[in-house]
Motif scaffolding. Structure first.
Motif, short mmCIF file in Angstrom:
data_model
loop_
_atom_site.label_atom_id
_atom_site.label_comp_id
_atom_site.label_asym_id
_atom_site.label_seq_id
_atom_site.Cartn_x
_atom_site.Cartn_y
_atom_site.Cartn_z
N ILE A 47 -64.22 -50.13 -98.61
CA ILE A 47 -62.99 -50.54 -97.93
C ILE A 47 -61.92 -49.45 -98.05
O ILE A 47 -61.12 -49.24 -97.12
N ALA A 52 -58.08 -55.32 -95.61
CA ALA A 52 -58.63 -55.82 -96.88
C ALA A 52 -58.91 -57.31 -96.80
O ALA A 52 -59.91 -57.80 -97.37
N TYR A 78 -62.12 -57.75 -94.92
CA TYR A 78 -63.22 -57.28 -95.77
C TYR A 78 -63.59 -58.30 -96.84
O TYR A 78 -64.76 -58.66 -97.01
N ARG A 124 -67.12 -60.31 -96.71
CA ARG A 124 -68.09 -59.83 -97.71
C ARG A 124 -68.28 -60.80 -98.86
O ARG A 124 -69.39 -60.93 -99.39
#
Length: 429
Positions: free
Chosen positions: A179, A416, A419, A423
């Motif tokens: 990231i 972020a 992400y 994830r």
């Protein structure tokens, strides 16, 4: 009453720092002194618990190493060679500086990296008659983004890694580095888009640049070999400190003392100390004291607990709130005390039956590291660069920096968020 008083002193001090009417070190030290005078905390609490002497010692040590090495002309040599390599073109220079700073911050730590790169950068911009602000801005942003990628890159990551045994150096490479790379690529695009017009107006005399013999600036003497050897040895110590079970501060202090000892006859210690950025060091002392006042009266702890109350412990909401609160709060106050307050709070979630805490740890890490780009006070590297630039009469305005910093942090936190959700949270749900 103490909460109101400590908060008021902090807010007033922060306003003075933002307006830059008085030297920021004087303002921060005045605020810290008022906290002592009003009995918010005792001198022992201030000096033993709140002032981070490890950071102060690390900064001081690296300033000593850099100031001695600078006397050899090494940085001037590197600056000229690098400028010649990119043919003095402003935009490739900007991108190159950003990439090198990000890599250095990931492999070493961001404070050490900026201490090495800023003297080189200031020499390049002066040589080419380029505006230094875009390059200083690039170094700060790149150092914080690059430092996000590894365990040793940024102090919050070191603190989290020490608190959570299974989050190793490799864990940060696998989880934080991807990231960080994505955000860094976005940052390079933003950098190009923002400054291409301004830098395109800069006229570079390429012929004159290539006429300069870089070797003329390099003083081949015992001082050169000693300083380069100790500097490389210190950097190697940074990279291997986990394997050696040695603290970063000890490595830096050892290198500084060793080089002072080896070069005493060639370069008296008092001359070296004159080059140390004392204003920056005392500003850090004052800043730690101001934030310590908020810690003493429980403001930071209450903010951390408020996250839990606001989300009622709901997993996804809590993780996202940790990311955004740590990101926004770290932009206003140095991220170190906030992370220190948040670590026990995140651990406390285990008592609520939440066993999978890793997404929250990554949210805290990313928020604290990336949020440091919001203002000049957001991260240690920011303050160091501002201090070094001011010493060369290249003052960075607090407000001007913030106008670039906050949009970058906002974009970084959005990326972020996506992400972390896809994830970690979506598979868990």
């Amino acid at each position: 009453m103490d909460i109101i008083l400590a908060s008021l002193i902090f807010i007033v001090s922060y306003i003075f720092i933002m307006t830059e009417r008085v030297n920021r070190a004087v303002v921060a030290l005045t605020g810290g002194t008022l906290l002592l005078a009003t009995g918010i905390y005792s001198p022992q609490r201030a000096f033993m618990d709140y002032i981070d002497w490890n950071t102060i010692a690390l900064l001081f040590s690296m300033m000593v190493l850099i100031s001695i090495t600078e006397k050899t002309g090494l940085f001037s040599y590197i600056a000229i060679r690098f400028a010649q390599r990119v043919k003095g073109r402003p935009m490739p220079l900007l991108m190159g500086v950003s990439i090198l700073t990000a890599l250095g911050s990931a492999l070493l730590d961001n404070v050490t990296t900026v201490l090495i790169f800023v003297p080189i950068l200031l020499k390049i911009t002066k040589l080419l008659k380029l505006p230094p602000f875009p390059y200083l801005l690039a170094i700060i942003f790149s150092s914080n983004i690059g430092g996000t990628a590894t365990l040793i890159g940024d102090p919050p990551n070191i603190m989290i890694g020490q608190a959570v045994d299974h989050l190793t150096f490799l864990s940060f490479i696998l989880h934080a580095a991807p990231i960080a790379l994505i955000i860094f690529l976005l940052f390079l695009f933003m950098l190009y888009f923002i400054f291409r017009s301004q830098l395109a107006k800069s006229k570079i005399n390429n012929e004159e640049l290539h006429k300069i013999d870089a070797k003329m600036y390099l003083k081949k003497s015992p001082l050169l070999y000693k300083s380069v050897s100790v500097l490389l040895l210190t950097i190697s110590g940074f990279m291997l400190h986990t394997a050696l079970h040695t603290d970063l501060t000890i490595v830096a202090l050892s290198g500084a003392v060793l080089l002072l000892f080896l070069t005493e006859k060639e370069l008296p210690t008092e001359h070296v100390f004159q080059k140390v950025e004392w204003v920056t060091l005392f500003f850090f002392i004052g800043l730690f004291s101001l934030v310590g006042g908020l810690q003493e009266v429980g403001v930071i702890d209450e903010m951390a607990r408020a996250i839990v109350l606001l989300t009622e412990g709901e997993y996804v909401k809590t993780t996202m709130l940790i990311l955004w609160v740590s990101g926004l709060f770290s932009g206003v106050v140095d991220n170190i005390p906030f992370v220190a307050a948040m670590i026990p709070v995140v651990k406390e979630f285990e008592s609520y039956g939440i066993m999978h805490l890793d997404p929250m740890w990554w949210a805290l890490s990313l928020g604290a590291c990336l949020g440091g780009n919001a203002t000049l006070l957001g991260a240690s590297a920011n303050v160091v660069v501002a201090g070094m630039a001011e010493a060369e009469n290249e003052k960075i305005s607090f407000i001007r920096f913030m106008l670039y910093g906050f949009p970058l942090v906002f974009v970084s936190l959005i990326v972020a968020t996506i992400y972390i959700y896809f994830r970690y949270l979506l598979p868990f749900m």
